[in-house]
Design an enzyme around this catalytic site. Structure first.
Site, PDB file in Angstrom:
ATOM      1  N   ASP A  11       0.886  -1.165   0.000  1.00 42.21           N
ATOM      2  CA  ASP A  11       0.000   0.000   0.000  1.00 42.21           C
ATOM      3  C   ASP A  11       0.922   1.212   0.000  1.00 42.21           C
ATOM      4  O   ASP A  11       1.603   1.472   0.986  1.00 42.21           O
ATOM      5  CB  ASP A  11      -0.872  -0.048   1.264  1.00 42.21           C
ATOM      6  CG  ASP A  11      -1.736   1.199   1.426  1.00 42.21           C
ATOM      7  OD1 ASP A  11      -1.580   2.151   0.625  1.00 42.21           O
ATOM      8  OD2 ASP A  11      -2.553   1.219   2.358  1.00 42.21           O
ATOM      9  N   TYR A 228       2.462  -2.147  15.756  1.00 40.46           N
ATOM     10  CA  TYR A 228       1.499  -2.268  14.676  1.00 40.46           C
ATOM     11  C   TYR A 228       1.565  -1.051  13.758  1.00 40.46           C
ATOM     12  O   TYR A 228       1.244   0.051  14.154  1.00 40.46           O
ATOM     13  CB  TYR A 228       0.077  -2.445  15.219  1.00 40.46           C
ATOM     14  CG  TYR A 228      -0.710  -3.336  14.313  1.00 40.46           C
ATOM     15  CD1 TYR A 228      -1.226  -4.549  14.740  1.00 40.46           C
ATOM     16  CD2 TYR A 228      -0.890  -2.991  12.975  1.00 40.46           C
ATOM     17  CE1 TYR A 228      -1.909  -5.379  13.883  1.00 40.46           C
ATOM     18  CE2 TYR A 228      -1.568  -3.810  12.119  1.00 40.46           C
ATOM     19  CZ  TYR A 228      -2.075  -5.004  12.572  1.00 40.46           C
ATOM     20  OH  TYR A 228      -2.751  -5.817  11.709  1.00 40.46           O
ATOM     21  N   LYS A 231      -1.989  -2.773   8.078  1.00 42.64           N
ATOM     22  CA  LYS A 231      -2.528  -4.103   7.817  1.00 42.64           C
ATOM     23  C   LYS A 231      -1.635  -4.809   6.820  1.00 42.64           C
ATOM     24  O   LYS A 231      -1.009  -4.196   5.966  1.00 42.64           O
ATOM     25  CB  LYS A 231      -3.931  -3.997   7.229  1.00 42.64           C
ATOM     26  CG  LYS A 231      -5.007  -3.587   8.209  1.00 42.64           C
ATOM     27  CD  LYS A 231      -4.972  -4.311   9.528  1.00 42.64           C
ATOM     28  CE  LYS A 231      -5.285  -5.780   9.478  1.00 42.64           C
ATOM     29  NZ  LYS A 231      -5.079  -6.353  10.822  1.00 42.64           N
TER      30      LYS A 231
HETATM   31  C1  F6R Z   1      -7.711  -0.661   7.878  1.00 42.24           C
HETATM   32  C2  F6R Z   1      -7.645   0.606   7.162  1.00 42.24           C
HETATM   33  C3  F6R Z   1      -8.622   1.673   7.499  1.00 42.24           C
HETATM   34  C4  F6R Z   1      -7.987   2.748   8.399  1.00 42.24           C
HETATM   35  C5  F6R Z   1      -8.998   3.835   8.799  1.00 42.24           C
HETATM   36  C6  F6R Z   1      -8.381   4.949   9.627  1.00 42.24           C
HETATM   37  O1  F6R Z   1      -6.713  -1.513   7.458  1.00 42.24           O
HETATM   38  O2  F6R Z   1      -6.782   0.824   6.356  1.00 42.24           O
HETATM   39  O3  F6R Z   1      -9.790   1.170   8.061  1.00 42.24           O
HETATM   40  O4  F6R Z   1      -7.445   2.146   9.544  1.00 42.24           O
HETATM   41  O5  F6R Z   1      -9.548   4.423   7.635  1.00 42.24           O
HETATM   42  O6  F6R Z   1      -7.280   5.435   8.939  1.00 42.24           O
HETATM   43  P1  F6R Z   1      -6.394   6.671   9.424  1.00 42.24           P
HETATM   44  O7  F6R Z   1      -5.909   6.374  10.808  1.00 42.24           O
HETATM   45  O8  F6R Z   1      -5.298   6.727   8.413  1.00 42.24           O
HETATM   46  O9  F6R Z   1      -7.288   7.884   9.386  1.00 42.24           O
HETATM   47 MG    MG Z   2      -3.949   2.349   3.230  1.00 43.06          MG
HETATM   48 MG    MG Z   3      -4.861  -2.383   2.291  1.00 42.65          MG
END
Ligand code: F6R
Ligand code: MG
Ligand code: MG
Length: 365
Positions: A11, A228, A231
């Protein structure tokens, strides 16, 4: 002829938010890989995306862990990151944990899976790519394909599959591998692979230590970085037919949208929904977690395909069921088992809240 099939993914920035990869990013990756193909570095390539993950499918003759191939993938991700930066995409460079490449992509953030094999007279291969989940998601799938006669009738009636398979299972915390022979050791194996965040099926083979029939990405980004950081959306390669499971036996497990870990903020359980390439774009609550199936025939290392196997009404009911399960799970809101246990969440406020409330916890008399 010997061929290595490498799928390397990262990603490097999402469009919009974490929901998809931008078409310009994919085109840019294609232009880099087209040059590599012209320069005979690789036999062939395909660029696909599932959610915000950019998947590079490469065939070549350089074997597994080739420095040249890993460097090519790394350079592609770096250049695509620059493009993502220009477009101000979301989470630019999310999975690239290092500024420098030093011979192997392992430990640098991207996920990868590679199989080197003698290309058969005809070599059908299915590559599954998922978003908003993690490698343990394949345990159920791989068990169904290679060990469940209710899924794979070939295990019962095809003499060349009747002996069963060997599963190499990785303990992701201890970094140790144990091999189980099915059907003989099925119950022992299920004790482990049912714990999907701890044990992952890494490879499946027909003979112990022999040729690989299926393989998956098993990197855990959280463990690699000591914390962490994102993902580790997984990929699974399965070779099909002629003594291996048939294409239809390989797709069959996805008629049951089983619960996987991931979804919103990598902190929930939800159904894995099989979707077409077009619909590989998580939406509701950043999900539900999705999987695509890209089928190829290999022809002297050339990738003939992809076929979009889940772009098929036969999976409509699975999608409907996944939506019903999504409703049911979402209704739990912040409660387990929808929300993951505390030690498995990607996001947590626990230490901070606990510290703030420290003095308010009184011993029970
Ligand atoms: C899960 C994922 C999303 C983000 C969520 C919050 O793998 O990629 O669910 O965790 O959109 O993202 P941030 O913290 O970047 O605002
Ligand atoms: Mg992402
Ligand atoms: Mg992803």
């Amino acid at each position: 002829m010997k061929v290595t099939l490498s799928v390397i993914k990262a990603d490097i920035g999402g469009y919009v938010g974490h929901s998809a990869s931008h078409p310009q990013i994919k085109d840019h990756a294609r232009s880099i890989l087209e040059n590599a193909k012209k320069g005979k570095k690789i036999f062939d390539y395909e660029v696909l995306s599932c959610g915000d993950d950019l998947n590079l499918v490469l065939t070549h003759g350089r074997g597994e862990d080739s420095e040249e191939i890993h460097a090519l993938a790394w350079r592609t991700f770096e250049e695509c990151t620059e493009k993502a930066r220009e477009l101000k995409l979301y989470g630019v460079g999310q999975d690239l944990l290092s500024d420098t490449f030093s011979g192997n992509i392992k430990g640098l953030g991207p996920g990868f899976v590679e199989i080197e094999f003698e290309e058969r007279e005809s070599e059908p291969v299915i590559i599954f790519m998922a978003d908003k989940t993690s490698p343990g998601a394949w345990n159920y799938t791989v068990y169904k394909i290679f060990a469940d006669p209710f899924n794979t009738i070939g295990l019962v009636i095809d003499p060349s599959m009747h002996n069963g398979f060997y599963f190499d299972v990785l303990d992701v915390f201890e970094d140790k591998i144990v091999t189980f022979k099915t059907p003989e050791e099925l119950y022992d194996m299920l004790v482990f692979v049912g714990t999907t965040e701890h044990y992952c099926v890494k490879d499946v083979r027909k003979e112990e230590g022999g040729e690989v029939v299926a393989a998956s990405t098993t990197q855990k980004l959280n463990i690699m970085a000591g914390r962490y950081v994102g993902k580790d959306d997984p990929v699974l390669i399965v070779r099909a037919q002629h003594g291996f499971p048939a294409v239809g036996e390989i797709l069959e497990p996805f008629t049951m949208p089983h619960l996987v870990e991931g979804w919103m903020r990598g902190s929930h359980r939800g159904p894995l929904m099989p979707v077409s390439f077009e619909h590989a774009t998580p939406s509701r609550f950043d999900g539900p977690p999705r999987v695509i199936a890209a089928g190829f025939q290999l022809a002297n290392g050339k990738l003939i395909g992809p076929r979009d196997h889940f772009d098929d009404p036969a999976f409509d009911e699975a999608r409907k069921k996944a939506n019903l399960v999504a409703d049911y799970m979402r209704a739990h809101g912040p409660f387990e088992p929808h929300r993951l246990p505390l030690d498995e969440m990607e996001y947590t406020t626990l230490p901070e809240v606990k510290k703030r409330l420290e003095g308010r916890f009184k011993a029970v008399k």
